[in-house]
Design a protein around this motif. Structure first.
Motif, PDB file in Angstrom:
ATOM      1  N   THR A 176       0.832  -1.203   0.000  1.00  0.00           N
ATOM      2  CA  THR A 176       0.000   0.000   0.000  1.00  0.00           C
ATOM      3  C   THR A 176       0.868   1.255   0.000  1.00  0.00           C
ATOM      4  N   THR A 177       1.930   1.251   0.793  1.00  0.00           N
ATOM      5  CA  THR A 177       2.850   2.396   0.854  1.00  0.00           C
ATOM      6  C   THR A 177       3.541   2.599  -0.492  1.00  0.00           C
ATOM      7  N   ILE A 178       3.985   1.523  -1.104  1.00  0.00           N
ATOM      8  CA  ILE A 178       4.653   1.623  -2.406  1.00  0.00           C
ATOM      9  C   ILE A 178       3.713   2.219  -3.441  1.00  0.00           C
ATOM     10  N   ILE A 179       2.515   1.680  -3.528  1.00  0.00           N
ATOM     11  CA  ILE A 179       1.558   2.158  -4.536  1.00  0.00           C
ATOM     12  C   ILE A 179       1.236   3.636  -4.321  1.00  0.00           C
ATOM     13  N   ALA A 180       1.076   4.022  -3.061  1.00  0.00           N
ATOM     14  CA  ALA A 180       0.785   5.431  -2.773  1.00  0.00           C
ATOM     15  C   ALA A 180       1.945   6.345  -3.127  1.00  0.00           C
ATOM     16  N   SER A 181       3.166   5.828  -3.105  1.00  0.00           N
ATOM     17  CA  SER A 181       4.330   6.675  -3.346  1.00  0.00           C
ATOM     18  C   SER A 181       4.750   6.725  -4.807  1.00  0.00           C
ATOM     19  N   VAL A 182       4.176   5.881  -5.672  1.00  0.00           N
ATOM     20  CA  VAL A 182       4.573   5.874  -7.094  1.00  0.00           C
ATOM     21  C   VAL A 182       4.172   7.171  -7.768  1.00  0.00           C
ATOM     22  N   ASP A 183       5.111   7.726  -8.509  1.00  0.00           N
ATOM     23  CA  ASP A 183       4.869   8.958  -9.266  1.00  0.00           C
ATOM     24  C   ASP A 183       3.859   8.678 -10.376  1.00  0.00           C
ATOM     25  N   PRO A 184       2.710   9.348 -10.377  1.00  0.00           N
ATOM     26  CA  PRO A 184       1.712   9.098 -11.423  1.00  0.00           C
ATOM     27  C   PRO A 184       2.164   9.590 -12.794  1.00  0.00           C
ATOM     28  N   GLY A 185       3.269  10.275 -12.872  1.00  0.00           N
ATOM     29  CA  GLY A 185       3.777  10.730 -14.158  1.00  0.00           C
ATOM     30  C   GLY A 185       4.938   9.898 -14.661  1.00  0.00           C
ATOM     31  N   SER A 186       5.174   8.745 -13.994  1.00  0.00           N
ATOM     32  CA  SER A 186       6.321   7.924 -14.367  1.00  0.00           C
ATOM     33  C   SER A 186       5.957   7.150 -15.597  1.00  0.00           C
TER      34      SER A 186
END
Length: 186
Positions: A176-186
């Motif tokens: 959950t932490t990883i998904i929340a931290s992923v840059d949506p512009g990556s």
């Protein structure tokens, strides 16, 4: 790029006075050039090395599948084949298919603990073998020793611009932490 990715990462990192382990950005810049099978069309991109016979990869597949749409994910699955004698033929069945994601999804949906993904192995074409070797070299560059790979590897760019290589078993909280931290512009 292909077969020289691992050597490029090491050589370029040495020239910069750092190691590839310290330079996730260097890895991320080149990993998108690998051959991958994408699940989802979201703005958050995660890369994952998978073997069709890996139980830890299957467990991650099961956990990520329902989150793809909800969390706007794209999972770029980079196929490697080394866990069992059928891995290469199964990976070839995926890569050589006209609908690789469908073959992968179907195989993972009927995954069996003893035999891995429910995919009938096929003869490996020369181009597929090149792809699998390239992917394996990239895995070696990321991990150092792919024979010791017991947990999924997730590579992603975070909102702060840093690239992360997560290489351990994932708890639900960590995922959950990883998904929340992923840059949506990556």
């Amino acid at each position: 790029m292909g077969l020289v990715l691992g050597a490029f990462l090491v050589t370029n990192a040495q020239a910069q006075g750092t190691s590839w382990q310290q330079s996730g950005t260097l890895l991320y810049q080149h990993i998108s050039g690998l051959h991958w099978v994408a699940a989802g069309h979201g703005s958050k991109v995660l890369y994952d090395f998978i073997d069709p016979n890996s139980r830890p990869n299957h467990a991650l597949f099961e956990r990520l599948a329902p989150l793809i749409r909800r969390d706007h994910l794209t999972i770029r699955q980079i196929l490697v084949a080394y866990m069992s004698p059928t891995s290469t033929g199964k990976a070839a069945a995926i890569l050589q298919s006209r609908q690789p994601l469908r073959v992968l999804d179907k195989g993972e949906t009927r995954f069996a603990r003893a035999t891995g993904a429910d995919i009938t192995p096929v003869p490996v074409q020369a181009q597929t073998l090149r792809i699998l070797r390239q992917d394996f070299q990239a895995l070696t560059a990321v991990e150092g020793n792919p024979w010791m790979r017991f947990a999924p590897i997730l590579i992603y760019r975070a909102r702060d611009g840093r690239v992360h290589v997560f290489q351990r078993r994932l708890t639900n909280a960590r995922l959950t932490t990883i998904i929340a931290s992923v840059d949506p512009g990556s």
